[in-house]
Design a protein around this motif. Sequence first.
Motif, PDB file in Angstrom:
ATOM      1  N   CYS A   4       0.807  -1.227   0.000  1.00 50.11           N
ATOM      2  CA  CYS A   4       0.000   0.000   0.000  1.00 50.11           C
ATOM      3  C   CYS A   4       0.839   1.275   0.000  1.00 50.11           C
ATOM      4  CB  CYS A   4      -0.948   0.006   1.187  1.00 50.11           C
ATOM      5  SG  CYS A   4      -0.131   0.156   2.796  1.00 50.11           S
ATOM      6  N   MET A   5       2.153   1.167   0.222  1.00 48.96           N
ATOM      7  CA  MET A   5       3.032   2.331   0.231  1.00 48.96           C
ATOM      8  C   MET A   5       3.731   2.481  -1.112  1.00 48.96           C
ATOM      9  SD  MET A   5       2.906   3.865   3.192  1.00 48.96           S
ATOM     10  CE  MET A   5       2.319   3.522   4.867  1.00 48.96           C
ATOM     11  N   HIS A   6       3.784   3.727  -1.601  1.00 49.91           N
ATOM     12  CA  HIS A   6       4.334   3.960  -2.939  1.00 49.91           C
ATOM     13  C   HIS A   6       5.254   5.185  -2.951  1.00 49.91           C
ATOM     14  CE1 HIS A   6       1.486   1.006  -4.564  1.00 49.91           C
ATOM     15  NE2 HIS A   6       0.671   1.493  -3.645  1.00 49.91           N
ATOM     16  N   PRO A   7       6.314   5.139  -3.776  1.00 49.34           N
ATOM     17  CA  PRO A   7       7.261   6.247  -3.825  1.00 49.34           C
ATOM     18  C   PRO A   7       6.800   7.421  -4.682  1.00 49.34           C
ATOM     19  CG  PRO A   7       7.989   4.496  -5.282  1.00 49.34           C
ATOM     20  CD  PRO A   7       6.773   3.983  -4.578  1.00 49.34           C
ATOM     21  N   THR A   8       5.801   7.215  -5.545  1.00 49.38           N
ATOM     22  CA  THR A   8       5.302   8.295  -6.403  1.00 49.38           C
ATOM     23  C   THR A   8       3.782   8.283  -6.429  1.00 49.38           C
ATOM     24  OG1 THR A   8       5.227   6.993  -8.457  1.00 49.38           O
ATOM     25  CG2 THR A   8       7.334   8.050  -7.899  1.00 49.38           C
ATOM     26  N   LEU A   9       3.206   9.426  -6.737  1.00 50.57           N
ATOM     27  CA  LEU A   9       1.753   9.545  -6.833  1.00 50.57           C
ATOM     28  C   LEU A   9       1.214   8.705  -7.989  1.00 50.57           C
ATOM     29  CD1 LEU A   9      -0.927  10.815  -6.009  1.00 50.57           C
ATOM     30  CD2 LEU A   9      -0.334  12.810  -7.406  1.00 50.57           C
ATOM     31  N   GLU A  10       1.955   8.656  -9.081  1.00 50.84           N
ATOM     32  CA  GLU A  10       1.514   7.871 -10.239  1.00 50.84           C
ATOM     33  C   GLU A  10       1.352   6.397  -9.880  1.00 50.84           C
ATOM     34  OE1 GLU A  10       2.896   6.796 -14.836  1.00 50.84           O
ATOM     35  OE2 GLU A  10       4.222   7.934 -13.513  1.00 50.84           O
TER      36      GLU A  10
END
Length: 213
Positions: free
Chosen positions: A50-56
């Motif tokens: 669920c954690m992501h480095p970018t909004l995209e």
Amino acid sequence: MTQLLSFKESIFPKLAGSTIESKSSTLLYYVFSGRNAWHSTWITRYSEGCMHPTLELAKNYAEKRRTQGTVFHIHELPAILFRTRNGCLIATQINSKNPLLNYLPNPFTTNLESTKLDMVDTLDSYTCINPTISETVLSFACGSRFWLTQPPTEDSVITVATNDPTASFAVLSNDNLQIRTSCSLGKKYLLGSPVKESGYSSSGVRNILAENA
């Protein structure tokens, strides 16, 4: 595409023993969902991936999982990024308006009850450049002497990792952190994401880095 997974030594053996080479502030995009029924209060729960480095990447994650009646939320969370030659570790905290505020990078006392975390008593700080990733992760664990106030054991402090040492992450530039809530524009359209300010603060993260600058 950079995938962030919960840090475990069995999954990231090389990263676990790696020495921290640099640290900086960053943003993580935390995606969680729920059914929009009876206008109930949202309870945020951590789930793998669920954690992501970018909004995209966060938007793509939500898009692939949408079903009728499901509402997705994307929260911008301040975090600390630790880089090594074998990958990256990122630490943040959910269900907190000021993530990692109660983490003490240079504690003055030792929690003698934390016997399972004895190894983190060997250094005065684990957010400096000398320790390994495994040692740093233990310092963020519930029960560590590095907490002014102990965090909950679940759905609180999160440490995720990637084996890619060159992975790109968003820049934490100010405290105008945002929340995006998905809205359906029809089956043939991508999810819309109305934006509002979250009211979250990054002072906890910034203070940790400032004390070990």
